[in-house]
Design a protein around this motif. Structure first.
Motif, PDB file in Angstrom:
ATOM      1  N   GLU A   1      26.693  -2.928  11.889  1.00 53.18           N
ATOM      2  CA  GLU A   1      25.777  -2.621  12.815  1.00 53.18           C
ATOM      3  C   GLU A   1      24.675  -1.517  12.434  1.00 53.18           C
ATOM      4  OE1 GLU A   1      26.388  -1.065  17.477  1.00 53.18           O
ATOM      5  OE2 GLU A   1      28.183  -1.371  16.274  1.00 53.18           O
ATOM      6  N   VAL A   2      23.617  -1.642  13.014  1.00 53.26           N
ATOM      7  CA  VAL A   2      22.564  -0.758  12.690  1.00 53.26           C
ATOM      8  C   VAL A   2      22.721   0.407  13.953  1.00 53.26           C
ATOM      9  CG1 VAL A   2      20.112  -0.007  12.839  1.00 53.26           C
ATOM     10  CG2 VAL A   2      21.001  -2.215  11.788  1.00 53.26           C
TER      11      VAL A   2
ATOM     12  N   LEU B   1      17.333   3.631   8.399  1.00 53.37           N
ATOM     13  CA  LEU B   1      18.436   3.067   9.129  1.00 53.37           C
ATOM     14  C   LEU B   1      19.722   3.509   8.747  1.00 53.37           C
ATOM     15  CD1 LEU B   1      15.863   0.801   8.302  1.00 53.37           C
ATOM     16  CD2 LEU B   1      16.706  -0.074  10.523  1.00 53.37           C
TER      17      LEU B   1
ATOM     18  N   ALA C   1      19.347  -4.132   7.282  1.00 51.99           N
ATOM     19  CA  ALA C   1      18.141  -3.004   7.812  1.00 51.99           C
ATOM     20  C   ALA C   1      16.651  -3.965   7.589  1.00 51.99           C
ATOM     21  CB  ALA C   1      18.173  -1.963   6.702  1.00 51.99           C
TER      22      ALA C   1
ATOM     23  N   ARG D   1      18.173   4.928  13.732  1.00 52.37           N
ATOM     24  CA  ARG D   1      16.851   4.801  12.934  1.00 52.37           C
ATOM     25  C   ARG D   1      16.107   6.122  13.023  1.00 52.37           C
ATOM     26  NH1 ARG D   1      17.951   1.012  16.385  1.00 52.37           N
ATOM     27  NH2 ARG D   1      18.311  -1.261  15.622  1.00 52.37           N
TER      28      ARG D   1
ATOM     29  N   ASP E   1      16.283  -6.217  10.821  1.00 51.20           N
ATOM     30  CA  ASP E   1      16.492  -5.405  12.048  1.00 51.20           C
ATOM     31  C   ASP E   1      15.017  -5.728  12.832  1.00 51.20           C
ATOM     32  OD1 ASP E   1      17.912  -3.283  13.875  1.00 51.20           O
ATOM     33  OD2 ASP E   1      15.800  -2.374  13.335  1.00 51.20           O
TER      34      ASP E   1
END
Length: 151
Positions: A126-127, A118, A59, A130, A62
């Motif tokens: 994988e994000v 996040l 996070a 948000r 990111d």
């Protein structure tokens, strides 16, 4: 005498068939028991490849978070980072909910905070989502977090 011999032969054949069936049943039962034990072992432990610490690192790296932090964070010593597993009905599974927030001053509960939440996949890293919170009172943010996770 022939009837007794035939009867004896039938009994022997039936005994052999019954023995074979019992042996096959015992073997299959053993395999089922072994598979059941393996399944129970897998179900009793949870394997999450991405740890909470790793989710926080992901996070923090990111690109959208970095932009947010540049705009809204000023003092890293007032920053709080945490990650909790949260069930997300939208995707039908658990995700890491990573909260990175910074207080405006060091006094907890006084004033507002800026935060980004996040959602990190615990398997792939994988994000997946948000949320930005800017100038939110800390009590309000805590209440929203509690309502999402507890109620």
């Amino acid at each position: 005498m022939v009837e007794n011999k035939t009867l004896a032969t039938v009994i022997v054949v039936l005994a052999i068939l019954a023995g074979g069936l019992l042996f096959s049943y015992a073997r299959a039962s053993g395999e089922v028991a072994q598979l059941s034990a393996q399944l129970e072992k897998l179900n009793s432990s949870v394997h999450i490849p991405i740890s909470s610490e790793e989710a926080i690192r992901i996070a923090s790296e990111d690109e959208e978070f970095k932009k947010f932090a540049q705009e809204h964070f000023e003092n890293a010593s007032l920053r709080v980072e945490r990650a909790v597993l949260e069930f997300k009905p939208e995707v039908g599974r658990y995700l890491w909910r990573v909260e990175i927030m910074e207080r405006k001053c060091g006094c907890a509960g006084l004033g507002s905070i800026n935060a980004m939440v996040l959602y990190v996949d615990p398997v792939s890293g994988e994000v997946l989502g948000r949320e930005e919170h800017i100038g939110v009172r800390e009590e309000e943010f805590a209440r929203e977090t509690c309502e999402k996770g507890c109620h």
